[in-house]
Design a protein around this motif. Structure first.
Motif, short mmCIF file in Angstrom:
data_model
loop_
_atom_site.label_atom_id
_atom_site.label_comp_id
_atom_site.label_asym_id
_atom_site.label_seq_id
_atom_site.Cartn_x
_atom_site.Cartn_y
_atom_site.Cartn_z
N VAL A 48 31.62 55.76 47.95
CA VAL A 48 30.39 55.57 47.18
C VAL A 48 29.31 55.02 48.12
CG1 VAL A 48 29.32 54.49 45.17
CG2 VAL A 48 31.76 54.95 45.16
N PRO A 49 28.09 55.60 48.12
CA PRO A 49 27.02 55.05 48.95
C PRO A 49 26.74 53.59 48.59
CG PRO A 49 26.42 57.21 48.11
CD PRO A 49 27.67 56.80 47.39
N GLU A 50 26.39 52.79 49.58
CA GLU A 50 26.20 51.36 49.35
C GLU A 50 25.11 51.07 48.31
OE1 GLU A 50 25.23 47.61 52.22
OE2 GLU A 50 27.01 48.83 52.65
N ASP A 51 24.01 51.81 48.35
CA ASP A 51 22.94 51.58 47.37
C ASP A 51 23.43 51.85 45.95
OD1 ASP A 51 21.19 50.82 49.32
OD2 ASP A 51 20.15 52.75 49.45
N GLU A 52 24.31 52.82 45.80
CA GLU A 52 24.86 53.12 44.47
C GLU A 52 25.78 51.99 44.00
OE1 GLU A 52 25.94 54.97 40.88
OE2 GLU A 52 24.23 55.26 42.23
N VAL A 53 26.54 51.42 44.93
CA VAL A 53 27.40 50.29 44.59
C VAL A 53 26.55 49.14 44.05
CG1 VAL A 53 28.84 48.45 45.55
CG2 VAL A 53 29.27 50.82 46.19
N VAL A 54 25.47 48.82 44.76
CA VAL A 54 24.59 47.73 44.33
C VAL A 54 24.00 48.04 42.96
CG1 VAL A 54 22.47 46.46 44.85
CG2 VAL A 54 24.06 47.05 46.70
N LYS A 55 23.57 49.27 42.77
CA LYS A 55 22.97 49.67 41.48
C LYS A 55 24.00 49.54 40.36
CE LYS A 55 20.56 53.42 41.68
NZ LYS A 55 20.22 54.87 41.70
N ARG A 56 25.22 49.98 40.60
CA ARG A 56 26.27 49.92 39.57
C ARG A 56 26.59 48.49 39.17
NH1 ARG A 56 31.17 54.14 41.17
NH2 ARG A 56 29.97 56.08 41.02
#
Length: 222
Positions: free
Chosen positions: A115-123
């Motif tokens: 999972v892209p890091e920005d997506e992890v933060v968003k989730r």
């Protein structure tokens, strides 16, 4: 099958582990469950772990490894298991290899949820929890409540856990990159790593994982 599931925080490991274990008819063994079971049952390892936790110290690897070994030796794990949260560093990975070697078995695959890091933060940063004991979870973008700040189910107040704040999430990611991510290269050297995208709906990721493990529709027809 004997599988290790890896991925950063927010990759959906717990959700996918439950579905995959059910589909593969093997037990889901998570580090959290190991600690809860051993502490709840008052085992020797559980008591030792609790001593460290009460002192605000990290539980040593040997205790976690011992709990995992005991669980993998249970009858329901004789034909396989899915490990979630263990191993979390190279020392634990090496210990797992030794445990399996002594038992005359080996891992079949290490499933890496990407999972892209920005997506992890968003989730994670977008999660909102119900303050009541209902345990209901919402997301400001992916699953927003009908009324902002209010649980659709019980009317309780929704809040953001401190662990879910963006700065905390990024620190958790740093720990993952430093401690856990190296095991991916460790297992790549053994030819065990299968990497899949963890983006998309839960069912889509599960199907992707099953196919990567050779248990999808295509494998069934082969």
């Amino acid at each position: 099958m004997r599988i290790v599931l890896v991925g950063p925080p927010g990759a959906g490991k717990g959700t996918q582990a439950a579905y995959l274990a059910e589909n593969l008819s093997i037990p889901h063994i998570s580090t959290g469950d190991l600690f809860r079971a051993n502490i709840g049952q008052g085992t020797r390892l559980g008591q030792k772990a609790q001593e460290y936790m009460r002192a605000g110290q990290l539980v040593p690897d040997e205790i976690t490894i011992g709990m995992a070994k005991d669980r993998m030796e249970q009858p329901d794990a004789a034909e396989g298991f899915l490990l979630d949260g263990f191993p979390r560093n190279i020392a634990q990975a090496e210990a797992l290899d030794g445990i399996l070697s002594e038992a005359g078995t080996a891992l079949n695959a290490v499933l890496d949820l990407e999972v892209p890091e920005d997506e992890v933060v968003k989730r994670i940063a977008g999660r909102r929890m119900c303050r009541n004991d209902s345990g209901h979870i919402f997301h400001v973008q992916y699953n927003p409540p009908k009324t902002e700040g209010v649980c659709d189910v019980c009317g309780g107040e929704l809040y953001q856990r401190e662990d879910d704040h963006e700065d905390t999430v990024r620190k958790r990611l740093e720990v993952y990159h430093t401690e856990t991510e190296p095991i991916i290269d460790y297992y790549k050297a053994q030819g065990l790593v299968v990497t899949i995208s963890a983006l998309g709906k839960v069912a889509e990721v599960t199907q992707r994982a099953m196919e990567a493990l050779g248990r999808g529709p295509e494998a069934s027809r082969a």
